[in-house]
Design an enzyme around this catalytic site. Structure first.
Site, mmCIF file in Angstrom:
data_model
loop_
_atom_site.group_PDB
_atom_site.id
_atom_site.type_symbol
_atom_site.label_atom_id
_atom_site.label_comp_id
_atom_site.label_asym_id
_atom_site.label_seq_id
_atom_site.Cartn_x
_atom_site.Cartn_y
_atom_site.Cartn_z
ATOM 1 N N ARG A 56 0.962 -1.362 -0.213
ATOM 2 C CA ARG A 56 0.038 0.029 -0.136
ATOM 3 C C ARG A 56 0.887 1.110 -0.005
ATOM 4 O O ARG A 56 0.654 2.148 -0.530
ATOM 5 C CB ARG A 56 -0.879 0.042 1.275
ATOM 6 C CG ARG A 56 -1.951 1.451 1.289
ATOM 7 C CD ARG A 56 -3.051 1.183 2.064
ATOM 8 N NE ARG A 56 -3.002 0.422 3.300
ATOM 9 C CZ ARG A 56 -2.383 0.857 4.264
ATOM 10 N NH1 ARG A 56 -1.759 1.970 4.462
ATOM 11 N NH2 ARG A 56 -2.256 0.204 5.371
ATOM 12 N N TYR A 108 -16.448 16.601 -16.382
ATOM 13 C CA TYR A 108 -16.755 15.157 -16.125
ATOM 14 C C TYR A 108 -17.717 15.231 -14.861
ATOM 15 O O TYR A 108 -17.272 15.605 -13.830
ATOM 16 C CB TYR A 108 -15.399 14.449 -15.690
ATOM 17 C CG TYR A 108 -15.680 12.899 -15.644
ATOM 18 C CD1 TYR A 108 -15.824 12.080 -16.834
ATOM 19 C CD2 TYR A 108 -15.769 12.151 -14.413
ATOM 20 C CE1 TYR A 108 -16.234 10.854 -16.833
ATOM 21 C CE2 TYR A 108 -15.955 10.886 -14.402
ATOM 22 C CZ TYR A 108 -16.192 10.179 -15.612
ATOM 23 O OH TYR A 108 -16.474 8.917 -15.393
ATOM 24 N N ASP A 180 -7.274 18.258 -15.116
ATOM 25 C CA ASP A 180 -7.929 16.822 -15.597
ATOM 26 C C ASP A 180 -7.184 16.797 -17.245
ATOM 27 O O ASP A 180 -7.856 17.591 -17.856
ATOM 28 C CB ASP A 180 -9.191 16.833 -15.555
ATOM 29 C CG ASP A 180 -9.743 15.396 -15.938
ATOM 30 O OD1 ASP A 180 -9.009 14.574 -16.707
ATOM 31 O OD2 ASP A 180 -10.911 14.906 -15.485
ATOM 32 N N LYS A 205 -8.589 5.408 -19.181
ATOM 33 C CA LYS A 205 -8.754 5.742 -20.854
ATOM 34 C C LYS A 205 -7.804 5.645 -21.758
ATOM 35 O O LYS A 205 -7.567 4.459 -21.848
ATOM 36 C CB LYS A 205 -9.499 7.395 -20.865
ATOM 37 C CG LYS A 205 -10.448 7.463 -19.747
ATOM 38 C CD LYS A 205 -11.834 6.863 -19.764
ATOM 39 C CE LYS A 205 -12.747 7.036 -18.902
ATOM 40 N NZ LYS A 205 -13.079 8.296 -18.369
HETATM 41 C C1 LIG Z 1 -13.339 8.662 -16.842
HETATM 42 C C2 LIG Z 1 -12.682 10.256 -16.421
HETATM 43 C C3 LIG Z 1 -12.560 10.376 -15.204
HETATM 44 C C4 LIG Z 1 -12.816 9.426 -14.217
HETATM 45 O O1 LIG Z 1 -12.328 8.256 -14.246
HETATM 46 P P1 LIG Z 1 -12.589 6.723 -13.529
HETATM 47 O O2 LIG Z 1 -11.648 5.706 -13.679
HETATM 48 O O3 LIG Z 1 -14.025 6.247 -14.275
HETATM 49 O O4 LIG Z 1 -12.866 6.883 -12.138
HETATM 50 C C5 LIG Z 1 -12.258 11.572 -14.686
HETATM 51 N N1 LIG Z 1 -12.217 12.628 -15.665
HETATM 52 C C6 LIG Z 1 -12.385 12.096 -17.196
HETATM 53 C C7 LIG Z 1 -12.088 13.424 -18.036
HETATM 54 C C8 LIG Z 1 -12.852 11.028 -17.517
HETATM 55 O O5 LIG Z 1 -12.790 10.857 -18.924
#
Ligand SMILES: *Cc1c(COP(=O)(O)O)cnc(C)c1O
Length: 381
Positions: A56, A108, A180, A205
């Site tokens: 961890r 998001y 982000d 992603k």
């Molecule tokens: C998918 C996504 C998230 C969140 O990610 P998770 O792995 O689903 O928790 C945050 N910001 C953007 C732009 C995303 O496409």
């Protein structure tokens, strides 16, 4: 190893392959071994000779992934989490009760909901603001504002936020900026080089890239009190990424530059063809000259515009859903960034509060041949 090779001055393709490697002292393996272990042995004097104590806290595979992410973003340190949302919450947890954060009006959905629904009752104050409107951002800043959270390009209209402009405005007031960077990836856009303090990725992603891992990451510009707190949040909140997923994500990083080039080229080609199709009302893609922020896109993400396109179909919501249903290569599913193309009717996913146009489809352009993708659209439209 990165400092031995001088990777800092090399290209992203080279960094992506070599900054993610570990030196394997057991067998000299070229591929990084997977350390499926929860714990590590101590020496007779009680020390931890290899620097790891418990998975961890740290694990060699997490180290490799974090090192690669920090190198590609030009940051000092990176922290891997079990999902994108775990990474967002780690940043918010570095704030204190009574602090104020600005979040984007369009972004998001779950990131905003996290700040509102979960952090709100813990005393975090949050205001949503249109980040394209710098005067509105300035007006929304309060004496207790500690963080401005931006997302660019942002869901679902692929609108952009001017990272440098927001950073200038924030830093003049001692406020930190987090970006982000999920859609652009560290290959196409580097917020830290544009002034940002913190970068967040849903590695779920493009970085994973094969729709098989949930993950998140934070990269910081400097090692300071904030990054030290982030490290404590990572360890004590415990939403860390497991070694196998770290291995797969580090492997994903190696082909990320190549994949982003192809995702971007196919998306630009598809967006240009879709724009000329009589059944299409509007195409939203930062790489098109018709995108209202195309000049900013060229400045901020000069190596490509990623693989996300939103289209508005002529007619109503029913029409758009019909088209989505007729597509065959584009599978109907939420998420993005995988090798396979996906299409999604955003409004019906976001629910009754959604402000997304009903005739909008969001497309994640995969790595299939662009002519096959185009043929699929031609038959569906
Ligand atoms: C998918 C996504 C998230 C969140 O990610 P998770 O792995 O689903 O928790 C945050 N910001 C953007 C732009 C995303 O496409």
């Amino acid at each position: 190893m990165s400092s031995v090779l001088g990777l800092e001055s090399m290209h992203k393709e080279t960094q992506a392959i070599h900054a993610t490697n570990l030196v394997d002292e057991t067998a000299g393996a070229i591929a990084t071994p997977i350390f499926l272990t929860t714990t590590f042995t101590r020496d007779v004097d009680g020390s931890y000779p290899k620097g790891h104590m418990y998975s961890r806290n740290s694990n060699p595979n997490r180290d490799a992934l974090e090192k690669g992410l920090a190198a590609l973003e030009g940051g000092a340190e990176a922290f891997a989490f079990a999902s994108g949302l775990a990474a967002v919450s780690a940043v918010l947890q570095c704030l204190s009760s009574g602090d104020h954060v600005l979040m984007p009006a369009v972004g998001y959905y779950a990131s905003v909901k996290l700040a509102e629904e979960i952090m709100g009752p813990w005393g975090l104050q949050m205001t949503q603001v249109d980040m394209e409107d710098l005067l509105a951002v300035e007006a929304a800043i309060l004496p207790n504002t500690k963080l401005i959270w931006i997302e660019t390009p942002a869901n679902p209209l692929l609108s952009l936020t001017d990272i440098s402009a927001i950073c200038d405005l924030a830093h003049a007031r001692g406020i930190r900026v987090a970006v982000d960077n999920t859609i652009a990836t560290p290959i196409l856009q580097n917020p830290i080089l544009l002034g940002a303090d913190i970068v967040m990725h849903a590695t779920t992603k493009y970085i994973g890239g094969h729709s098989d891992i949930l993950g998140g990451a934070i990269i910081v510009r400097e090692s300071d009190a904030w990054s030290a707190r982030l490290k404590r949040v990572q360890i004590l909140m415990g939403a860390t990424q497991n070694p196998l997923d770290c291995y797969l994500l580090a492997r994903g990083l190696k082909t990320l530059p190549l994949r982003m080039r192809e995702h971007s080229a196919s998306a630009l080609e598809l967006a240009s063809r879709l724009e000329k199709h009589p059944a299409i009302e509007q195409v939203h893609y930062p790489g098109l000259a018709s995108h209202p922020q195309h000049a900013l896109a060229l400045r901020q993400m000069p190596r490509g515009f990623s693989g996300m396109i939103s289209i508005q179909i002529k007619g109503d919501e029913a029409n758009a859903r019909l088209v989505a249903g007729r597509l065959r290569l584009f599978q109907q599913a939420t998420s993005l960034g995988g090798v396979e193309s996906l299409v999604e009717h955003r409004r019906s996913i976001e629910g009754p509060e959604s402000t997304t146009p009903g005739n909008l489809l969001r497309i994640s352009v995969g790595l299939e041949h662009v002519d096959d993708l185009w043929a699929d659209f031609e038959q569906a439209l």
